[in-house]
Design a protein around this motif. Structure first.
Motif, short mmCIF file in Angstrom:
data_model
loop_
_atom_site.label_atom_id
_atom_site.label_comp_id
_atom_site.label_asym_id
_atom_site.label_seq_id
_atom_site.Cartn_x
_atom_site.Cartn_y
_atom_site.Cartn_z
N VAL A 1 0.84 -1.21 0.00
CA VAL A 1 0.00 0.00 0.00
C VAL A 1 0.87 1.26 0.00
O VAL A 1 0.43 2.33 0.40
N ALA A 2 2.11 1.12 -0.45
CA ALA A 2 3.04 2.26 -0.47
C ALA A 2 2.50 3.40 -1.31
O ALA A 2 1.84 3.17 -2.34
N GLY A 3 2.74 4.61 -0.89
CA GLY A 3 2.33 5.79 -1.63
C GLY A 3 0.92 6.27 -1.33
O GLY A 3 0.52 7.33 -1.79
N ARG A 4 0.18 5.50 -0.55
CA ARG A 4 -1.20 5.88 -0.22
C ARG A 4 -1.25 6.63 1.10
O ARG A 4 -0.42 6.42 1.98
N ARG A 5 -2.30 7.49 1.22
CA ARG A 5 -2.45 8.27 2.44
C ARG A 5 -3.83 8.08 3.07
O ARG A 5 -4.20 8.81 3.97
N ASP A 6 -4.58 7.07 2.61
CA ASP A 6 -5.91 6.83 3.15
C ASP A 6 -5.84 6.06 4.46
O ASP A 6 -4.80 5.52 4.83
#
Length: 199
Positions: free
Chosen positions: A59-64
Motif C-alpha cells: 500500500v506504499a504511496g497511499r495516504r488513506d
C-alpha cells in the motif's frame, strides 16, 4: 522498483528466508540446542520485521485510512515480534548455552519466556489484523484477482500458533511470502498500483 519483475520476489524473500530457518529451528531449548537456537534468532532481528515491510509496501504511496491501518499493524507486528526474537530467542538461547551442560533450566530463563511469549502474541495478533485489512483492501481494488491473497490468512494464523517451527510454522511463513508476492503480481498485471486507491 515496484514495476520490476523482481519486486514480487523481493516481497516473498523474508517469508522464504524465515521458512528456511524454521526447518532447522529446534523444537525445544536446552544446552544441546542452545547454540543453534541463538544463531537462528540472531539474523531474525533483520528478517522478522521485513515480513511486515512486505505487507506494508503493498500500500506504499497511499495516504488513506486503510493504508495507514495496514502500516500501523505491520509496524506493531515488526516491533513486538522482534522483541520476542530478542528475549526468547537470542537472550534465552545465549543464557542457556552459557550455563553449561547438565544444568537444569533456572527460573530466570523461564522468566525470559514469560516476557517474550506475550510480546510475540501481541505481534502475531497484529500480523493477523494486518493481513485481514490488507486482503479486504486488495479484493476491493483488484476484484477476484485479489483473492490470491487469501493464503495470507492461514499463513498469519500458522505463524501465530506455531512461530516458525517445522512443519506448520514453516508453511505459515511460506504462505505469507507467497501471498505478498502474488498480490504484487496481480496488481501489476491489472495495472492497479497502490496509489490509485488514494482517497
Amino acid at each position: 522498483m515496484r514495476e520490476s519483475r523482481a519486486y514480487p520476489l523481493l516481497l516473498a524473500l523474508p517469508g522464504v528466508v524465515l521458512a528456511a530457518a524454521g526447518l532447522f529451528h529446534p523444537t525445544g531449548l536446552n544446552y544441546d540446542t542452545a547454540q543453534l537456537w541463538y544463531l537462528l534468532h540472531l539474523p531474525g532481528l533483520l528478517v522478522f520485521p521485513l515480513v511486515g515491510w512486505a505487507l506494508a509496501d503493498l500500500v506504499a504511496g497511499r495516504r488513506d485510512v486503510v493504508a495507514w491501518v495496514v502500516r500501523a499493524t505491520a509496524y506493531v507486528y515488526a516491533t513486538f515480534y522482534t522483541a520476542l526474537d530478542v528475549v526468547s530467542g537470542i537472550g534465552a538461547g545465549y543464557v542457556t548455552r552459557q550455563l553449561g551442560p547438565d544444568v537444569p533450566r533456572p527460573e530466570a530463563v523461564s522468566l525470559m519466556f514469560r516476557i517474550g511469549t506475550p510480546l510475540g502474541e501481541v505481534g502475531s495478533w497484529a500480523l493477523l489484523a494486518c493481513v485481514v485489512v490488507l486482503l479486504a483492501d486488495r479484493v476491493r481494488a483488484l476484484g477476484v484477482g485479489g483473492l490470491v491473497g487469501l493464503v495470507l490468512l492461514p499463513g498469519a494464523w500458522l505463524v501465530h500458533t506455531e512461530h516458525i517451527f517445522s512443519p506448520l510454522g514453516v508453511l505459515g511463513m511460506l504462505l505469507l511470502g507467497a501471498g505478498s508476492a502474488a498480490l504484487a503480481v496481480v496488481a501489476r498485471r491489472t495495472g492497479v498500483i497502490a496509489h490509485t486507491s488514494d482517497r
